[in-house]
Enzyme design. Structure first.
Site, PDB file in Angstrom:
ATOM      1  NE  ARG A 199      -4.180   0.059   1.413  1.00  0.00           N
ATOM      2  CZ  ARG A 199      -5.226   0.469   0.690  1.00  0.00           C
ATOM      3  NH1 ARG A 199      -5.423   1.767   0.494  1.00  0.00           N
ATOM      4  NH2 ARG A 199      -6.085  -0.368   0.161  1.00  0.00           N
TER       5      ARG A 199
ATOM      6  CD  GLU B 108      -7.330   2.442   6.189  1.00  0.00           C
ATOM      7  OE1 GLU B 108      -8.022   2.042   5.230  1.00  0.00           O
ATOM      8  OE2 GLU B 108      -6.241   1.956   6.494  1.00  0.00           O
TER       9      GLU B 108
HETATM   10  N1  MTE Z   1     -12.549   5.126  14.050  1.00  0.00           N
HETATM   11  C1  MTE Z   1     -12.622   4.842  15.360  1.00  0.00           C
HETATM   12  N2  MTE Z   1     -13.401   5.609  16.145  1.00  0.00           N
HETATM   13  N3  MTE Z   1     -11.923   3.810  15.912  1.00  0.00           N
HETATM   14  C2  MTE Z   1     -11.115   3.017  15.143  1.00  0.00           C
HETATM   15  O1  MTE Z   1     -10.498   2.077  15.649  1.00  0.00           O
HETATM   16  N4  MTE Z   1     -10.201   2.569  12.897  1.00  0.00           N
HETATM   17  C3  MTE Z   1      -9.871   3.142  11.599  1.00  0.00           C
HETATM   18  C4  MTE Z   1     -11.087   3.795  10.971  1.00  0.00           C
HETATM   19  N5  MTE Z   1     -11.736   4.663  11.917  1.00  0.00           N
HETATM   20  C5  MTE Z   1     -11.002   3.299  13.750  1.00  0.00           C
HETATM   21  C6  MTE Z   1     -11.760   4.376  13.243  1.00  0.00           C
HETATM   22  C7  MTE Z   1      -9.333   2.173  10.654  1.00  0.00           C
HETATM   23  S1  MTE Z   1      -7.702   1.765  10.750  1.00  0.00           S
HETATM   24  C8  MTE Z   1     -10.105   1.618   9.666  1.00  0.00           C
HETATM   25  S2  MTE Z   1      -9.440   0.584   8.521  1.00  0.00           S
HETATM   26  C9  MTE Z   1     -11.540   1.884   9.578  1.00  0.00           C
HETATM   27  O2  MTE Z   1     -11.993   2.775  10.597  1.00  0.00           O
HETATM   28  C10 MTE Z   1     -12.276   0.563   9.676  1.00  0.00           C
HETATM   29  O3  MTE Z   1     -13.637   0.692   9.673  1.00  0.00           O
HETATM   30  P1  MTE Z   1     -14.501   0.873   8.344  1.00  0.00           P
HETATM   31  O4  MTE Z   1     -13.955  -0.029   7.298  1.00  0.00           O
HETATM   32  O5  MTE Z   1     -15.865   0.481   8.771  1.00  0.00           O
HETATM   33  O6  MTE Z   1     -14.391   2.310   7.969  1.00  0.00           O
HETATM   34 MO1  MOS Z   2      -7.308  -0.148   9.204  1.00  0.00          MO
HETATM   35  S1  MOS Z   2      -5.260   0.142   9.349  1.00  0.00           S
HETATM   36  O1  MOS Z   2      -7.098  -0.927   7.646  1.00  0.00           O
HETATM   37  O2  MOS Z   2      -7.519  -1.440  10.288  1.00  0.00           O
END
Ligand code: MTE
Ligand code: MOS
Length: 828
Positions: free
Chosen positions: A319, A728
């Site tokens: 990535r 992200e």
């Molecule tokens: N938001 C919160 N509040 N807590 C989290 O742990 N993880 C992030 C993001 N937002 C996270 C977050 C990460 S690393 C990812 S990959 C995505 O949320 C995962 O969730 P989604 O695929 O439903 O967006």
């Molecule tokens: Mo998010 S780093 O892809 O869990």
């Protein structure tokens, strides 16, 4: 059935609702894995024996003294493992190691009647170590050629030839720091064996199916003998994608061997010293521009610090390589990537998954080269943005590149950029010891797992006879609001009010073979699956309704818990009545849904293909103020315009953008992991083991003025209800803070000089950048951007690199490589 992206009238998606657990969060009643402890009578507590060496052979392990401690029930060692003694999927991660690979590595685990008994037991275990030399930094790893996994290259065109031809060439290096996840909930597992012998593990895991697989292989069981459930997590941020597996396996092993429930929860110090973090990176680069400041070529080598085992380092590197371009077209490019093996925690996924590190390389290059080219950095960035029709170095067309430009213009307008740029100049002219910087940076981020097979999801939707709806899907909730969005998707697809839809915790026996909730794709994938299940049920219900209403099934409409026909509203059936009627007709009222992202292909060896369904775009303008005496700074204002497609849940998306931005700001400014690099007895020990020494951003690090705007009329075709992923991409909007800091530091010195900034740009690092700017002589006035001058600089940069062995990342060496050479040696 309508297209995936189409919204019915009055959809429940797009409504600004609070997070489904918000009330529980703020009242402290939301349950997390470890809160279930009280429901497990006879539970045993697990405590690790952590090694005090970064690298050592274990020559003896005596557990008998622990068993003499009152309350100690058992000590788990490698000899107890009935299956495979490995916590990962790469076979390089022994669960109970024979060789210590990092300071704090868990050698064995003690089970006690109380946590205190387990802790005292762990203290009593006697381990003999034969210390071995430890590789800690990227520089040491590169020098020792300590690498792991596959090296990869992304390339297009002929970078060497284009560099040779380029009228302006520069080279340099960059070191990028890691980041601790610091989720509020530390890793937790609670395991028991049920009355039928089924192993049941509650785990704070972003990837229940993989936790299940690894528990099964450690126990020598099949997957159908192990169930993993995740209630919710108090933050994951990628740190619970791979790291929970071994911990869950230890708990499960304890439960199987003792017949009692076992609880394993890491305390903060254990979590921070034992689990993986964001990968630090080192980059060395050469770049070429034409006379108009357009990128001609980039050649770079990225080395990530993978820590002691591979974990997710290979996909993280992939990535990073796929995001070196960020939002810019680089015609000729050759970027090599490799993974160092060091004696540190095994670095893992962290929001952005390598993307931020890759993107930072080019943003840093543009920030450093703009003054040398004599081009304003914002203008330099704008000139290089992708144009419609152009494609990425790995061969994917940048669809909707015009959105990048629209977002760029909009954030300029919303931030009142031109006026404030003049204000900043005036402020800086009037303040010798305080300087401001104002910077705009864009984000382009690819959405989908690079690994194509992960881009699938399942869901299970039940409609009960009273018309209430229970949904289950393969994604996990970590605070990001996925469950909220999934309820909105189901309510929209079935045409019922949001309160009619309940969501049950994620479990591997409800939806099997799930992917990690990661890569921001949770809502895209699981939303597709939930909608698919709901569509099946609705189609069956439409048949029943069409007979009652005397119309064609395609003309039946579902909205707000009422079922009507297209164009006439005098006949209205209550959703619950229709469901009862359907049951009486023996119509199936539940469905399993499935979704696979169409159109993806990826050759992971050649690093070519179309790995992403689409790109997320955004841009941020940040203004900062730096104090010249201390390097301390404040974040004056940030404006963001971000593309989430047609938002599934605007409040959730707003929170994700704000949170992502602040977390990115923390990574780039305050959060600094320090390891003991001395040759003393604590070599390899993480010195920043708590919130007291590891500085997290908090409310006080929010920009004083903070405006987030969702890009409008942004329907993304081919994604559930026209939305886009959000988790992200906003993290990387924080580049604007770093570039603003660079510009503020530059304002302390003469114009036309390249400013280097360490990452993280802590107040200390900013202070040194300010000092360097202040001490810099005024650059020669003639031909700053002229070909002769830049050739000299390129040559000086190259020789500085050669002098440091082409890779040693010392700040001093990199300091001389680019701007320093220009300023100190003058031009032709
Ligand atoms: N938001 C919160 N509040 N807590 C989290 O742990 N993880 C992030 C993001 N937002 C996270 C977050 C990460 S690393 C990812 S990959 C995505 O949320 C995962 O969730 P989604 O695929 O439903 O967006
Ligand atoms: Mo998010 S780093 O892809 O869990």
């Amino acid at each position: 059935m309508s297209a995936l992206a189409d919204r019915p009238v009055n959809p429940v998606v797009g409504v600004a609702v609070a997070h489904e657990s918000a009330a529980l969060h703020v009242t402290g009643t939301a349950l997390y894995t470890d809160d279930l402890l009280g429901r497990a009578p006879g539970v045993l507590h697990a405590w690790p024996v952590q090694a005090p060496h970064a690298h050592a052979r274990i020559t003896a392990l005596r557990t008998a003294p622990a068993l003499a401690v009152p309350g100690v029930v058992r000590v788990l060692t490698a000899a107890d493992v009935p299956g495979v003694n490995d916590a990962g999927v790469k076979n390089d991660e022994p669960l109970f190691p024979g060789e210590v690979m990092y300071h704090g590595h868990a050698v064995c685990w003690v089970l006690g009647e109380t946590l205190e008994a387990a802790r005292l037991g762990a203290e009593a275990v006697e381990v003999d170590y034969e210390p071995l030399p430890a590789v800690l930094t990227l520089a040491e790893a590169i020098a020792a050629e300590s690498f792991q996994g596959a090296a990869r290259t992304v390339a297009r065109g002929d970078a060497a030839a284009a560099l040779a031809r380029a009228p302006h060439r520069f080279s340099g290096e960059l070191e990028i720091g890691g980041q601790e996840h610091f989720y509020l909930e530390t890793h937790a597992s609670l395991a028991h064996v049920d009355e039928s012998g089924q192993v049941f593990v509650q785990s704070s895991t972003q990837h229940p199916s993989e936790t299940q697989e690894i528990v099964a292989h450690v126990l020598g069981l099949h997957s159908h003998e192990v169930t993993v459930q995740c209630l919710r997590m108090g933050g994951g941020f990628g740190g619970k994608e791979m790291q929970p597996h071994g911990l869950a396996a230890v708990a499960a092993l304890g439960a199987v061997l003792t017949g009692r429930p076992v609880r394993l929860r890491l305390n903060r110090t254990q979590d921070i010293t034992m689990t993986g973090k964001r990968h630090p990176f080192h980059a060395s680069w050469e770049v070429g521009f034409d006379d108009a400041g357009r990128l001609l070529a980039l050649r770079a080598t990225l080395t990530s610090d993978g820590g002691w085992s591979l974990d997710l380092s290979e996909p993280v590197l992939a990535r990073a390589l796929c995001h070196v371009d960020n939002a810019y077209h680089v015609p000729h490019i050759e970027v090599h990537g490799r993974i160092a093996r060091t004696h540190k925690t095994s670095q893992t996924a962290f929001r952005g998954f390598g993307g931020p590190q890759g993107m930072l390389v080019l943003e840093d290059i543009l920030g450093r080269c703009a003054p040398l080219l004599g081009v304003d950095p914002t203008e330099l960035r704008r000139r290089n943005l992708y144009a419609p029709g152009q494609s990425t170095p790995y061969g994917q067309v940048v669809r909707h590149a015009e959105r990048l430009h629209a977002i760029w213009d909009e954030v300029l307008r919303r931030s009142d950029f031109e006026r404030r740029r003049r204000q900043v100049a005036e402020f800086n002219a009037a303040h010798p010891h305080l300087k401001r910087g104002l910077a705009l940076t864009p984000v382009k981020f690819g959405i989908s797992f690079n690994f194509t097979a992960f881009n699938q999801a399942g869901a299970l939707v039940h409609v009960y006879r009273d018309g209430s709806v229970l949904i289950n899907h393969g994604g996990t909730e970590m605070g990001q609001g996925l469950h909220t969005k999934m309820r909105q998707v189901a309510a929209t697809a079935l045409g019922v009010p949001l309160q009619h839809v309940r969501l049950a915790p994620t479990r591997t026996d409800k939806v099997p073979n799930t992917s990690a909730t990661a890569a921001s794709s949770g809502a895209d994938l699981n939303g597709g699956a939930v909608k698919n299940a709901c569509d099946q049920i609705r189609a069956r219900l439409a048949e029943v309704a069409s007979r009652k209403l005397g119309i064609h099934p395609a003309d039946v409409r579902f909205a707000d818990g009422k079922v009507t026909g297209l164009g006439f509203h005098d006949a209205v059936i209550d959703f619950a009545d229709l469901v009862r009627a359907a049951y009486a007709e023996r119509v199936q009222l539940w469905a399993a849904g499935y979704y696979r992202t169409e159109g993806l292909h990826w050759d992971s060896t050649r690093m070519q293909g179309e790995p992403f369904k689409y790109f997320s775009y955004g841009a941020a303008v940040s203004e900062v103020e730096v104090d010249g005496f201390t390097g301390a700074y404040r974040f004056v204002r940030t404006d963001i315009v971000h593309d989430v497609g047609d938002s599934l849940s605007p409040l959730i998306d707003l929170g994700q953008i704000e949170g992502g931005f602040v977390q990115g700001t923390g990574w780039l400014t305050l959060e600094e992991l320090r390891w003991d690099l001395s040759d003393g007895p604590n070599r390899g020990r993480l010195a920043t083991q708590a919130a007291s020494t590891y500085k997290l951003p908090s409310f006080s690090e929010m920009p004083e003025e903070f405006h987030v705007h969702l890009f409008e009329r942004a329907t993304e075709s081919g994604v559930v209800y026209g939305s886009k992923a959000v988790g992200e991409p906003p993290l990387m909007l924080a580049f604007s803070i770093r570039e603003a800091l660079r510009q503020a530091a530059a304002a302390f010195g003469p114009a036309g000089r390249s400013v280097e900034l360490a990452s993280p740009a802590t107040p200390e690092a900013v202070y040194w950048a300010v000092e360097a700017a202040r001490r810099a002589p005024v650059p020669a006035t003639d031909g700053l951007a002229g070909p002769g001058a830049t050739r000299d600089r390129a040559a000086a940069g190259a020789s500085a690199n050669a002098a440091t062995g082409g890779g040693a990342p010392s700040a001093a060496a990199t300091g001389g490589a680019l701007g320093g050479a220009a300023a100190d040696r003058g031009s032709s």
